[in-house]
Structures are given as C-alpha cells and as structure tokens.
Design a protein around this motif. Sequence first.
Motif, PDB file in Angstrom:
ATOM      1  N   ARG A 272      34.730 102.227  58.024  1.00 27.78           N
ATOM      2  CA  ARG A 272      35.258 103.274  57.151  1.00 27.78           C
ATOM      3  C   ARG A 272      36.442 102.811  56.307  1.00 27.78           C
ATOM      4  O   ARG A 272      36.903 103.561  55.459  1.00 27.78           O
ATOM      5  N   CYS A 273      36.946 101.620  56.584  1.00 29.26           N
ATOM      6  CA  CYS A 273      38.021 101.105  55.734  1.00 29.26           C
ATOM      7  C   CYS A 273      37.457 100.707  54.385  1.00 29.26           C
ATOM      8  O   CYS A 273      37.802 101.291  53.368  1.00 29.26           O
ATOM      9  N   ASP A 274      36.587  99.703  54.383  1.00 30.59           N
ATOM     10  CA  ASP A 274      35.952  99.325  53.133  1.00 30.59           C
ATOM     11  C   ASP A 274      34.537  99.886  53.163  1.00 30.59           C
ATOM     12  O   ASP A 274      33.619  99.236  53.607  1.00 30.59           O
TER      13      ASP A 274
ATOM     14  N   MET B 231      29.480  95.986  56.093  1.00 35.24           N
ATOM     15  CA  MET B 231      29.012  94.815  56.832  1.00 35.24           C
ATOM     16  C   MET B 231      30.093  93.733  56.840  1.00 35.24           C
ATOM     17  O   MET B 231      30.350  93.107  57.864  1.00 35.24           O
ATOM     18  N   ASN B 232      30.714  93.520  55.690  1.00 32.27           N
ATOM     19  CA  ASN B 232      31.728  92.477  55.614  1.00 32.27           C
ATOM     20  C   ASN B 232      32.974  92.855  56.404  1.00 32.27           C
ATOM     21  O   ASN B 232      33.635  91.983  56.968  1.00 32.27           O
ATOM     22  N   SER B 233      33.296  94.148  56.456  1.00 28.21           N
ATOM     23  CA  SER B 233      34.437  94.580  57.270  1.00 28.21           C
ATOM     24  C   SER B 233      34.166  94.327  58.735  1.00 28.21           C
ATOM     25  O   SER B 233      35.025  93.843  59.461  1.00 28.21           O
TER      26      SER B 233
ATOM     27  N   PRO C  20      33.692  91.048  49.747  1.00 25.14           N
ATOM     28  CA  PRO C  20      33.466  91.077  48.292  1.00 25.14           C
ATOM     29  C   PRO C  20      34.749  91.245  47.489  1.00 25.14           C
ATOM     30  O   PRO C  20      34.802  90.905  46.319  1.00 25.14           O
ATOM     31  N   ARG C  21      35.785  91.767  48.125  1.00 24.21           N
ATOM     32  CA  ARG C  21      37.034  92.003  47.411  1.00 24.21           C
ATOM     33  C   ARG C  21      38.048  90.885  47.592  1.00 24.21           C
ATOM     34  O   ARG C  21      39.071  90.876  46.937  1.00 24.21           O
ATOM     35  N   GLY C  22      37.794  89.985  48.517  1.00 25.14           N
ATOM     36  CA  GLY C  22      38.714  88.871  48.704  1.00 25.14           C
ATOM     37  C   GLY C  22      38.951  88.550  50.155  1.00 25.14           C
ATOM     38  O   GLY C  22      38.102  88.823  50.995  1.00 25.14           O
ATOM     39  N   ASP C  23      40.101  87.960  50.438  1.00 23.37           N
ATOM     40  CA  ASP C  23      40.394  87.534  51.815  1.00 23.37           C
ATOM     41  C   ASP C  23      40.672  88.746  52.686  1.00 23.37           C
ATOM     42  O   ASP C  23      41.717  89.365  52.572  1.00 23.37           O
ATOM     43  N   LEU C  24      39.752  89.010  53.581  1.00 25.44           N
ATOM     44  CA  LEU C  24      39.942  90.127  54.505  1.00 25.44           C
ATOM     45  C   LEU C  24      40.414  89.547  55.823  1.00 25.44           C
ATOM     46  O   LEU C  24      39.680  88.819  56.482  1.00 25.44           O
ATOM     47  N   GLY C  25      41.654  89.842  56.197  1.00 21.71           N
ATOM     48  CA  GLY C  25      42.202  89.252  57.408  1.00 21.71           C
ATOM     49  C   GLY C  25      42.379  90.281  58.503  1.00 21.71           C
ATOM     50  O   GLY C  25      42.656  91.442  58.240  1.00 21.71           O
TER      51      GLY C  25
ATOM     52  N   ILE D 260      39.125  97.854  43.255  1.00 24.22           N
ATOM     53  CA  ILE D 260      39.820  98.305  44.460  1.00 24.22           C
ATOM     54  C   ILE D 260      39.005  99.377  45.171  1.00 24.22           C
ATOM     55  O   ILE D 260      38.249 100.103  44.543  1.00 24.22           O
ATOM     56  N   VAL D 261      39.181  99.447  46.479  1.00 25.55           N
ATOM     57  CA  VAL D 261      38.601 100.526  47.272  1.00 25.55           C
ATOM     58  C   VAL D 261      39.746 101.170  48.030  1.00 25.55           C
ATOM     59  O   VAL D 261      40.427 100.518  48.813  1.00 25.55           O
ATOM     60  N   LEU D 262      39.970 102.434  47.744  1.00 22.23           N
ATOM     61  CA  LEU D 262      41.157 103.073  48.300  1.00 22.23           C
ATOM     62  C   LEU D 262      41.084 103.223  49.816  1.00 22.23           C
ATOM     63  O   LEU D 262      42.108 103.232  50.477  1.00 22.23           O
ATOM     64  N   GLY D 263      39.891 103.315  50.348  1.00 19.20           N
ATOM     65  CA  GLY D 263      39.763 103.422  51.802  1.00 19.20           C
ATOM     66  C   GLY D 263      40.365 102.228  52.501  1.00 19.20           C
ATOM     67  O   GLY D 263      40.916 102.333  53.592  1.00 19.20           O
TER      68      GLY D 263
END
Lengths: 372, 166
Positions: free
Chosen positions: A67-69, A74-76, A312-317, A365-368
């Motif tokens: 629910r964040c992205d 799937m990537n989250s 898809p939006r970049g470095d997800l850490g 951007i994705v506000l979630g």
Amino acid sequence: MGVVKGDQMILNIGPQHPSTHGVLRLEVMTDGEIVSQIRPHLGYLHRCFEKHSENVTYEQVIPFTDRCDYLASMNSNFGYVVAMEDLMEIKIPERVEYIRVIMAELNRIASHLLALGVYGLDIGAFTPFLYMLRDRERILDMFEYTCGARLLYNYMWVGGVSHDLPKDFETICTDFLDYFEPQINEYNNLLSYNKIFVERTADVGVIPADVAISYGVSGPNLRASGVKWDVRKDEPYSIYEKFDFDTPTGTAEFGTLGDCYDRYWVRMLEIEESVKILRQALKEVPSGDVHQSLPKKIRPPKGSIYRRTESPRGDLGYYIVSDGTPIPSRVKMRSPAFTALSCLDEVSRGWMISDVIAILGSLDIVLGEIDR
Amino acid sequence: MKIVEIKEVIMDQFPGSVIESEELSESQVELKPDQWFEIATFMKEDPNLSFDQLECITGIDLGEEASLQTRYNFHSMEHRHKVEILISHDRKDPKVASIEKIWRIGDWFERETYDMFGIIYEGHRDLRRILCPDDWEGWPLRKDYEGQELYHGIVIPKMKEEDGWE
C-alpha cells in the motif's frame, strides 16, 4: 514562506488536484507568472507505515509495503523480502527468483505505462493515456490470474512467493510481449514525437547530475541526468546478474540533458529493457517448489540491515532492525519518490506555473510512498 | 575502500572521534556527535572518500532506558563504496549538527527524523514537522510514545494489546 512583496502572490495548488498525482499541496510563490519558490506540504496520506510495522510480525508488514507504492506493489514487496532474506540469510529456490524477477519487471512496465500516460494527461494529451492503460490492463490481468489481486498483491513472501505460476503463464506472457513490443512504436508516434509535447517538455526543468545526486534523486530521474546508475546492475540483487540488459540514460534528444523530456524518454527506453529481461527470464524458468524454503517462524537474529532495490521510481531502501523477537523493532522505508520530490523547489524556480506541472509529472511521484 | 580503511582515514583526520564497540556490524562506524559537521564535510570533499550520495537517514529508539540514535547510510558514486555512520543522542536532550547544507536531501530526511523522534538537528534552516501535522504532540516513533486523546476535537483511536483496534 517569508514576506510577500510587490507583484508576488502565493498560489495554492492541491491537495485535491489531478496534476499533483494524489494528495499533495504545493504552496507556490509567484512573481507574475514566474515561480520564485515552492513549498511542498506532505502528510495528507500518512498512514503510519513505520509505526504499524513495529506492532505486527515480520510477515504482516508485507501487505503494508503493497500500500505504500500502490502502482508498483510487486517491487515494494521485492525490496522488503530481499532485505529480510539477507538479514535471515535464507537461500531461496531458483524458481522463486525467476518468478520474482518476472513479476517485478511486469510491474515495472505497468508502472511506467501509467507514469507516461498520466504525464501526457498532465501536459494535455488525452489519447495516449487510454492506449497505455489499455495495455497496462493486460498486465494486471496476468497478475490477477497468478495471485488473485490486481493492484495490492501480497505476492512475495519471505522465502518464497504466495502462488506458483499458472501452467500456461509462459504462453500468456509471451503472447502479451509479442503484442506489446510493436505498441511501443505506437506510443512513440502518438506522444514521444508529438511536437506540442516536445515543446512543452524539452529544455524544461533541467536537473544537473550533481544536483540530482545531492538531492538523492534516483532511478529513471537520475539516469535522465546522464548518471549511469542502476541498482540492478551496480549492486545486483536476486538474479539480475544473469540477464543481459542495458541501462538507458538521458540522451538530450530534443533539448538539454536532464530535462523533462529526458525523464520521459528514459522511462520509455526502460520499458524495452524490461521486455528484454522478461523474454530471457521466461525461457529459463526452472522447475521446483515455490514454498519449500518458507521459514516456519520468522525470527531474524539480532541486528540491522539496509538494502536497496530498484523500484520503477528509483532506489527503494529498507532499513530493518531486529531485536530477536518475531516483531520488528524498526522498519524504515527510504522512498525514492520522497527524495525526488524534495528537489522540486530548486528545479522549478524561474519556470512558469504550467511548467511546474510538467516538472512534477516528469518526476513520477506516488504520494502513497512519499507519505507512507 | 573497505570499511576498516574508511574508519582509519576518519580516525587519522579526527583523532578520538570514533567509538569502538563490539556490537556494530561490519558496515557500521559509530562516531561521537561533537565534530559531526566537520567529519561529514570531510567525507564529502575528501577525494579518497567522496561520499556524494546520502542514501538514507534512519532514526532509532533503542528502548525506553537507552538512547536515541541517528543512522546515516552513505554511498560514493565515484568509488562505489558505502558506509553506515551511527550517532547516539541523549534521550532527554537529543541534539546533533545538521548536515543539510552538505547533502541537500539531508533537509527532508532530517525533518522526517525530527518529526518522528524529536531529534534536533542544529543548524537546519527549516526544521519543521513533515509528515505529521505541525501542531501534533509528541514523537510518534519513540518507544514510550503515548498518543494524544483529541486532535482539534477529533477522538484518536488507541490500539489495545489483545483485541486490536478499539
């Protein structure tokens, strides 16, 4: 915001405005039509992801990451499970790795399609949006066929995935790719080479490479500024080393390196790269049981880990701290859209209000994910 | 460069700034907060280190009796090495120098950590809450946090231990 002088005016954009891509409020100081400062106000979608994570078990965090992205769930999931598996030192079957990569790349295509379509919509082109959503729908259908959900999958688990691929998935996916690849050309004809679109985006909102790095901008936005950086290539996780694909960077096709058009164009090129990865992965999926290495109890050893993956939006850490109990002591998500939005103020200064919409849209951007 | 070498470079330049501890993992270096701004500037500008990317700032509460901590993840695009810096704060008066002027993303990361833990980043130009409303009370991610009962007249639901949400 400081003192308002002479011809200056404060304009409020959002929180409910289609071109803010969610609930984001921008306080824009303008001098006539020219923007002199922007102050983004976040938090309208803050759902306490990190606080919730400290009250549920490790596996129960995964639906929250969905629910964040929400455009690339799937990537989250992927980022979280990769971090967890590194923390617990679990080795997972090869089949699971392949399935994960296939799902993540499909989701990357879906997310980019929406990003590009909606970007056209922001600029004023309605038609490409419908074409792109039509094709995204087929990807969502494949996800639904595999795991029953269209947007929020909870598909990747620590140590495996929730459902095995259906038997005919390979045929369905290959059929889709055969259909989809020529479509990219159609998008280009519809939107990429459209003169009005190019005039609106080329040379607008240039982010130089050093500014981008200092602001922590990552993913396609960073690559558009000419920095060849892709976590899949440079810090390989999962089985991305096995695949042969390029890292497209900005080409300054119509304007300056790092402008809005480059950010759009890099995403378009990335879709092609994802198709390449998918074709390679689909050919080689080994057989096996996707549930065999699911741990009975998730109880990582004491310690902490920071892992990043390429969403898809970049470095997800993810920064995960474990105190040895089944409940995480701290889960922090470093969201790529958060860092991308932070540079909006500096990049937009001196541009017109309509260009701010173009710049904001190009950052995807994705506000979630920003508010979490 | 390996973590050990990075640690040595920092120790040579700023003697006595590194805290040795056995609890740290291989990628972590714990520093004293006194000279943090100078060390951070050095880490960015030294050609051998050149940490140009601030990946992440994480605030951590180590439990009710223990202290708060800020953890910084750095990465160098040029040399492709990374390091994690830990700085502990006193729980009663958590303060550390801001690095927002060195890495611009530090601005929002520090605001977020301030918002959640109440750690004051001295020298930050615009230290406000970022995700919570400006007039929210308390620091939500601290372990001893107890939420307020009312926010502008709206009742805030509390979580019960056994039955979940009220």
